[in-house]
Design a protein around this motif. Structure first.
Motif, PDB file in Angstrom:
ATOM      1  N   LEU A 299     102.275  97.773  71.411  1.00  0.00           N
ATOM      2  CA  LEU A 299     101.844  96.189  70.919  1.00  0.00           C
ATOM      3  C   LEU A 299     101.016  95.962  72.026  1.00  0.00           C
ATOM      4  N   GLY A 300      99.896  94.975  71.447  1.00  0.00           N
ATOM      5  CA  GLY A 300      98.825  94.560  72.210  1.00  0.00           C
ATOM      6  C   GLY A 300      98.877  92.787  71.910  1.00  0.00           C
ATOM      7  N   ILE A 301      98.730  92.172  73.002  1.00  0.00           N
ATOM      8  CA  ILE A 301      98.531  90.918  72.979  1.00  0.00           C
ATOM      9  C   ILE A 301      97.513  90.171  73.720  1.00  0.00           C
TER      10      ILE A 301
ATOM     11  N   ASN B  72      93.300  80.937  70.552  1.00  0.00           N
ATOM     12  CA  ASN B  72      94.408  81.620  69.713  1.00  0.00           C
ATOM     13  C   ASN B  72      94.923  82.665  70.594  1.00  0.00           C
ATOM     14  N   ILE B  73      96.106  83.048  70.287  1.00  0.00           N
ATOM     15  CA  ILE B  73      96.878  84.016  70.746  1.00  0.00           C
ATOM     16  C   ILE B  73      97.072  85.093  69.447  1.00  0.00           C
ATOM     17  N   LYS B  74      96.497  86.379  69.818  1.00  0.00           N
ATOM     18  CA  LYS B  74      96.491  87.391  68.767  1.00  0.00           C
ATOM     19  C   LYS B  74      97.349  88.626  69.286  1.00  0.00           C
TER      20      LYS B  74
ATOM     21  N   SER C 273      98.015  85.771  64.326  1.00  0.00           N
ATOM     22  CA  SER C 273      97.353  84.962  64.971  1.00  0.00           C
ATOM     23  C   SER C 273      98.150  83.726  65.016  1.00  0.00           C
ATOM     24  N   ILE C 274      98.368  83.047  66.236  1.00  0.00           N
ATOM     25  CA  ILE C 274      98.915  81.862  66.462  1.00  0.00           C
ATOM     26  C   ILE C 274      97.960  80.685  67.375  1.00  0.00           C
TER      27      ILE C 274
ATOM     28  N   GLU D 220     106.575  85.316  71.280  1.00  0.00           N
ATOM     29  CA  GLU D 220     106.652  85.064  69.903  1.00  0.00           C
ATOM     30  C   GLU D 220     105.681  85.841  69.099  1.00  0.00           C
ATOM     31  N   ALA D 221     104.535  85.586  69.302  1.00  0.00           N
ATOM     32  CA  ALA D 221     103.601  86.349  68.549  1.00  0.00           C
ATOM     33  C   ALA D 221     104.052  87.831  68.585  1.00  0.00           C
TER      34      ALA D 221
END
Lengths: 327, 327
Positions: A7-9, A15-17, A32-33, A50-51
């Protein structure tokens, strides 16, 4: 789909992707949020998680099936301790132990923290424009100019985790001031913001250009508009674009003279111009570089992953850290 | 004396230096003879081998007791093939397979070829000013400015074996011309030759200075003389020295911004000034560098081995190549 899933954040100012990728860099899901950084550290970290959970869910996986998490975040930061120290774009963040905060909310999974420019460069090296390369430097041509360096199959972070600050290489000291306080930084000539600024100055000083209409309409000149007016035949736009590419070439020569990478990859808004950028930079590089090294030129390329390089590279950094036994 | 013994040979434009060292960098013997490069490739290679044999003999060893040979030579060269390609200081040398030529004459011993600036940097990392460091960059302040880079316990050669050309980083493009054909190279401001040139220009332009007597006596102003006159209180000499150190600091900032090494080591004539150099460079570094990285400064040091770093580092490079299984 292979067995090993990461998982990459990617934490950005706007934006948070987040995304899930397998060990061969196949992207299985992406999310994307908005960052909403005004909500403060805890709220933003919660949104990152959450993302991440949403990306895992969209991949039809359970969080327990993720091998490790990679976080890409703006520096300054400390990779070893997993702490964000003092990012200029997040002025109220100081010494935030983001790695452990994220891990705690996500099943205590092994987690690694990297500079955002470094993960983007890693994505291109791992599976993008630089796949199979010996070494690469990636320049992000945005508001500022960021840099990520990959050498010998590793992210090159430097001793204080501050390597790759390509935008603040002084290439013409005592000339144009940079927002960082230095003079003559590459960024002061070739970042999207500064190119727009230079064009605005020129038009206001009376230079003839179709860009004048933009100002007359009460709008701002942007780097994107300069590219459009250049393609439509405006001479001033062409001159300003070429100047910016000349300074980029000088930055590339300095990079070549110091670390001599196999490839230099461009990303960010200005890189969307593609060959218009590459051809101009290559031309100036060849014209300016010392005859002693004539013919020795790094490969120049445009990023494959664009704005998705962050989370892809973060997932890749998680794999790398696992492979190296770091996490 | 430990069991593993290495021979280092350093090919310079004026002198060939050779020496035997054990695996802990203890120097057992050293030899220096003239290069006589006008005698041509074969004669010079033969003299390199003679110097090597003499060093082995002075160490009371037989050539069969040497584990491997390292050669330091001016670039451009190819480490992998062991070929010197086109060194500017040896204009009649082209594509000389020096590694195999030397090995053939010296018992077919495993032999490795490295750039001279790289072996000097390796010596300081292995056993000198940078012993125990994570990473270092060494600047040779001579006629020109050379550079060697050590990262992650390895010599960083770059993809085309041309990394470390620190002297030709453009720090003030479109300003002072450099012999290499570029403008604004670090070398054009801070090499011994250019500092002397700048002082000569200033005195000839009528600036008041005790250095005028040197020109009046029909002699040349040298970097060494500038240091002497500065120590005796001459203001112009002090100003020129300080300017040169300011540009060196800018070069160091660019190095820090790109590769962020733990240490920067200075060697060559100007480095003999010791603290006079280090303090001035450090002061300018701190004054000029962006506030974003304030307080982050590489350690600055003077080389331990001076002009002996070449053969010591060449011996060390032979050990490294053996340890890595390259030879």
């Amino acid at each position: 789909m292979s067995e090993r899933i990461f998982l990459g954040i990617d934490l950005g100012g706007t934006n948070i992707k987040a995304g899930v990728a397998d060990e061969n860099a196949n992207v299985i899901s992406k999310v994307s949020i908005k960052t909403h950084r005004q909500d403060g550290v805890d709220a933003v970290v919660q949104r990152m998680c959450e993302a991440g959970r949403e990306a895992v869910s969209q991949a039809n996986l359970d969080i327990s099936e993720i091998e490790a998490i990679g976080i890409g975040a703006p520096g300054t930061l400390n990779h070893k301790t997993g702490i964000i120290i003092a990012p200029p774009n997040f002025p109220d963040w100081q010494d935030v132990p983001i790695r452990d905060m994220v891990s705690k909310q996500l099943n205590n999974l092994p987690t690694t923290l990297e500079n955002d420019a470094n993960v983007a460069a890693w994505a291109e090296y791992w599976a993008g424009a630089g796949k199979g390369c010996d070494s690469l430097v990636m320049l992000t041509l945005g508001t500022g100019i960021g840099g990520g360096i990959i050498l010998n199959g590793r992210i090159h972070r430097g001793f204080h985790d501050t390597a790759g600050e390509i935008g603040h290489m002084m290439i013409k000291v005592d000339d144009r001031p940079c927002v960082c306080g230095q003079t003559g930084c590459l960024e002061a000539y070739s970042s999207a913001m500064n190119i727009a600024k230079i064009a605005t100055e020129a038009v206001k000083a009376g230079r003839e250009s179709s860009l004048k209409k933009v100002l007359d309409a009460g709008q701002e000149i942007t780097c994107k508009l300069i590219e459009e007016h250049l393609r439509a035949g405006d001479k001033l736009a062409a001159e300003i674009w070429d100047d910016a590419c000349r300074y980029l070439a000088i930055g590339c020569i300095d990079i070549a003279n110091v670390i001599d990478p196999e490839m230099i990859v461009f990303t960010g808004g200005m890189a969307k111009a593609g060959d218009l950028l590459l051809n101009a930079v290559r031309k100036h590089f060849q014209e300016i570089r010392s005859y002693v090294f004539s013919g020795i030129i790094p490969k120049l390329a445009i990023s494959k992953f664009g704005s998705e390089a962050g989370f892809i590279g973060a997932a890749g950094a998680a794999k790398l850290a696992r492979d190296l036994g770091e996490i």
